[in-house]
Motif scaffolding. Structure first.
Motif, PDB file in Angstrom:
ATOM      1  N   VAL A  20       0.820  -1.217   0.000  1.00  0.00           N
ATOM      2  CA  VAL A  20       0.000   0.000   0.000  1.00  0.00           C
ATOM      3  C   VAL A  20       0.849   1.261   0.000  1.00  0.00           C
ATOM      4  CG1 VAL A  20      -1.775   1.289   1.250  1.00  0.00           C
ATOM      5  CG2 VAL A  20      -1.892  -1.216   1.141  1.00  0.00           C
ATOM      6  N   ASP A  21       1.926   1.268   0.778  1.00  0.00           N
ATOM      7  CA  ASP A  21       2.764   2.473   0.845  1.00  0.00           C
ATOM      8  C   ASP A  21       3.955   2.420  -0.112  1.00  0.00           C
ATOM      9  OD1 ASP A  21       4.254   0.559   2.102  1.00  0.00           O
ATOM     10  OD2 ASP A  21       4.378   1.579   4.047  1.00  0.00           O
ATOM     11  N   ALA A  22       4.023   1.368  -0.950  1.00  0.00           N
ATOM     12  CA  ALA A  22       5.040   1.246  -2.007  1.00  0.00           C
ATOM     13  C   ALA A  22       6.467   1.375  -1.490  1.00  0.00           C
ATOM     14  CB  ALA A  22       4.782   2.291  -3.098  1.00  0.00           C
ATOM     15  N   ASP A  23       6.717   0.850  -0.274  1.00  0.00           N
ATOM     16  CA  ASP A  23       8.070   0.931   0.278  1.00  0.00           C
ATOM     17  C   ASP A  23       8.866  -0.361   0.088  1.00  0.00           C
ATOM     18  OD1 ASP A  23       6.785  -0.734   2.055  1.00  0.00           O
ATOM     19  OD2 ASP A  23       7.403   0.357   3.870  1.00  0.00           O
ATOM     20  N   PRO A  52      -2.833  -6.303   2.415  1.00  0.00           N
ATOM     21  CA  PRO A  52      -3.568  -7.538   2.086  1.00  0.00           C
ATOM     22  C   PRO A  52      -2.901  -8.374   1.002  1.00  0.00           C
ATOM     23  CG  PRO A  52      -4.569  -5.676   0.977  1.00  0.00           C
ATOM     24  CD  PRO A  52      -3.459  -5.107   1.830  1.00  0.00           C
ATOM     25  N   ILE A  53      -3.261  -9.655   0.991  1.00  0.00           N
ATOM     26  CA  ILE A  53      -2.857 -10.575  -0.073  1.00  0.00           C
ATOM     27  C   ILE A  53      -3.719 -10.310  -1.301  1.00  0.00           C
ATOM     28  CG2 ILE A  53      -2.808 -13.003  -0.763  1.00  0.00           C
ATOM     29  CD1 ILE A  53      -2.189 -13.705   2.134  1.00  0.00           C
ATOM     30  N   ARG A  83      -3.818  -2.779 -13.634  1.00  0.00           N
ATOM     31  CA  ARG A  83      -4.136  -3.025 -12.216  1.00  0.00           C
ATOM     32  C   ARG A  83      -2.928  -2.862 -11.309  1.00  0.00           C
ATOM     33  NH1 ARG A  83      -6.607  -8.569 -11.099  1.00  0.00           N
ATOM     34  NH2 ARG A  83      -6.962  -7.521  -9.100  1.00  0.00           N
ATOM     35  N   TRP A  84      -1.757  -3.441 -11.710  1.00  0.00           N
ATOM     36  CA  TRP A  84      -0.642  -3.550 -10.792  1.00  0.00           C
ATOM     37  C   TRP A  84       0.683  -3.203 -11.464  1.00  0.00           C
ATOM     38  CZ3 TRP A  84      -2.438  -4.074  -6.118  1.00  0.00           C
ATOM     39  CH2 TRP A  84      -3.562  -4.868  -5.856  1.00  0.00           C
ATOM     40  N   ARG A  85       1.645  -2.879 -10.604  1.00  0.00           N
ATOM     41  CA  ARG A  85       3.051  -2.809 -10.983  1.00  0.00           C
ATOM     42  C   ARG A  85       3.852  -3.427  -9.846  1.00  0.00           C
ATOM     43  NH1 ARG A  85       3.764   0.389 -15.396  1.00  0.00           N
ATOM     44  NH2 ARG A  85       6.016   0.345 -15.108  1.00  0.00           N
ATOM     45  N   LEU A 120       3.092  -5.866  -4.811  1.00  0.00           N
ATOM     46  CA  LEU A 120       2.506  -5.171  -5.948  1.00  0.00           C
ATOM     47  C   LEU A 120       1.956  -3.820  -5.506  1.00  0.00           C
ATOM     48  CD1 LEU A 120       0.470  -8.168  -7.434  1.00  0.00           C
ATOM     49  CD2 LEU A 120       2.829  -7.515  -7.922  1.00  0.00           C
ATOM     50  N   VAL A 121       2.108  -2.852  -6.402  1.00  0.00           N
ATOM     51  CA  VAL A 121       1.593  -1.511  -6.153  1.00  0.00           C
ATOM     52  C   VAL A 121       0.422  -1.272  -7.114  1.00  0.00           C
ATOM     53  CG1 VAL A 121       2.122   0.946  -6.186  1.00  0.00           C
ATOM     54  CG2 VAL A 121       3.859  -0.699  -5.433  1.00  0.00           C
ATOM     55  N   ALA A 122      -0.706  -0.809  -6.588  1.00  0.00           N
ATOM     56  CA  ALA A 122      -1.889  -0.578  -7.419  1.00  0.00           C
ATOM     57  C   ALA A 122      -1.635   0.604  -8.361  1.00  0.00           C
ATOM     58  CB  ALA A 122      -3.110  -0.314  -6.554  1.00  0.00           C
ATOM     59  N   THR A 123      -2.134   0.504  -9.586  1.00  0.00           N
ATOM     60  CA  THR A 123      -1.938   1.583 -10.565  1.00  0.00           C
ATOM     61  C   THR A 123      -3.082   2.583 -10.552  1.00  0.00           C
ATOM     62  OG1 THR A 123      -2.963   0.186 -12.277  1.00  0.00           O
ATOM     63  CG2 THR A 123      -0.552   0.156 -12.102  1.00  0.00           C
ATOM     64  N   SER A 124      -4.122   2.339  -9.762  1.00  0.00           N
ATOM     65  CA  SER A 124      -5.217   3.297  -9.660  1.00  0.00           C
ATOM     66  C   SER A 124      -5.743   3.331  -8.239  1.00  0.00           C
ATOM     67  CB  SER A 124      -6.348   2.907 -10.635  1.00  0.00           C
ATOM     68  OG  SER A 124      -6.863   1.651 -10.313  1.00  0.00           O
TER      69      SER A 124
END
Length: 285
Positions: A176-179, A187-188, A233-235, A281-285
């Motif tokens: 969530v925080d892309a760290d 979450p999974i 969706r993801w990166r 994974l980081v959400a793209t939106s």
């Protein structure tokens, strides 16, 4: 007044002490030696590192390396017990006889094989029954023609190694925080496409759109894991920034308009402990 004719005396060569000898003079060597077909064979196996109940698809591939067409080409393939025969597949160019449950076939090529041409492979599916870990089993293929001067390339072998099974497991989580570190409450999530690909043969395992923690049982050998993400969706998050227990293990290596690809490995699966591969994974939106 006409000139008188001159008559030369004729003497026998024997009288003169000269012995007539007939000498056989060899014809000059031809620039092109006697031409003949030269069939070669290659033993090909989709998998050669197998679990105790594993199977493979094996082929005998025949080529004509000679300068003239090969007629009456023949190929045989045998594999030792505890392999058992689970099916033979050939084209109509071959006339084959095969055994069951022992793994063997003997095929005759019904056509002329042109110089440089490769015949359609003769394939058979062997499966292990009652194998033990550590066994090394050798399959052998041979090829021949009625007239052939070079027989040094008429046989090929493949060694099959029997190994135990190990595990590849892990989770895909939303960073969530892309760290790059998995923290409490993150979450999974589900990936798009996952594949564990063997480094040493053509074996592969995987799925699409799996959800939750994953676990795959695989033969204990070397693999490389690849994951495909939809960038809608993801990166991938940043890899390898913390401990093995909390960071993301896949490294991005390629990207297209719609997909991003990440990879981990190569690595060796151990029968005594799971190989853990977690992906953030980081959400793209």
């Amino acid at each position: 007044m006409p000139r008188p004719s001159i008559l030369w005396p004729v003497r026998s060569l024997a009288v003169l002490g000269i012995v007539a000898v007939t000498v056989a003079v060899a014809a000059p060597a031809s620039a092109n030696p006697l031409k003949s077909a030269d069939v070669t064979v290659t033993f090909e196996a989709a998998r050669n590192i197998l679990p105790t109940d594993g199977w493979s698809s094996v082929s005998a591939v025949v080529r004509n390396a000679g300068p003239v067409p090969a007629r009456g080409a023949r190929v045989t393939l045998t594999m030792p017990a505890p392999f058992e025969n689970y099916g033979l597949s050939t084209s109509s160019d071959w006339d084959c006889v095969h055994t069951y449950p022992a793994v063997s076939f003997d095929c005759r090529y019904l056509r002329e094989l042109a110089p440089g041409a490769k015949a359609e492979a003769a394939r058979i599916t062997p499966q292990l029954r009652g194998a033990t870990v550590g066994q090394r089993l050798t399959g052998r293929a041979t090829a021949s023609t009625p007239r052939e001067t070079n027989t040094g390339n008429n046989a090929d072998e493949q060694v099959f190694q029997v190994v135990g099974n190990g595990l590849i497991e892990g989770v895909f989580w939303h960073d969530v925080d892309a760290d790059g570190v998995r923290e409490a409450g993150e979450p999974i999530v589900d990936p798009v496409h996952y594949v564990a690909r063997s480094v040493d043969d053509e074996d592969r395992y995987g799925w699409s759109n799996n959800f939750g923690p994953y676990r795959i049982q695989v033969p204990a050998k070397r693999y490389s894991v690849e994951v495909e993400l939809s960038t809608q969706r993801w990166r991938f998050t940043r890899p390898n920034v913390g401990s093995d227990a909390t960071d993301s293990d896949l490294v991005p290596y390629s990207e297209t308009t719609y997909y991003q690809y990440g990879r981990f490995g190569p690595f060796t699966v151990d029968v005594n402990r799971p190989t853990v591969i977690d992906v953030g994974l980081v959400a793209t939106s």
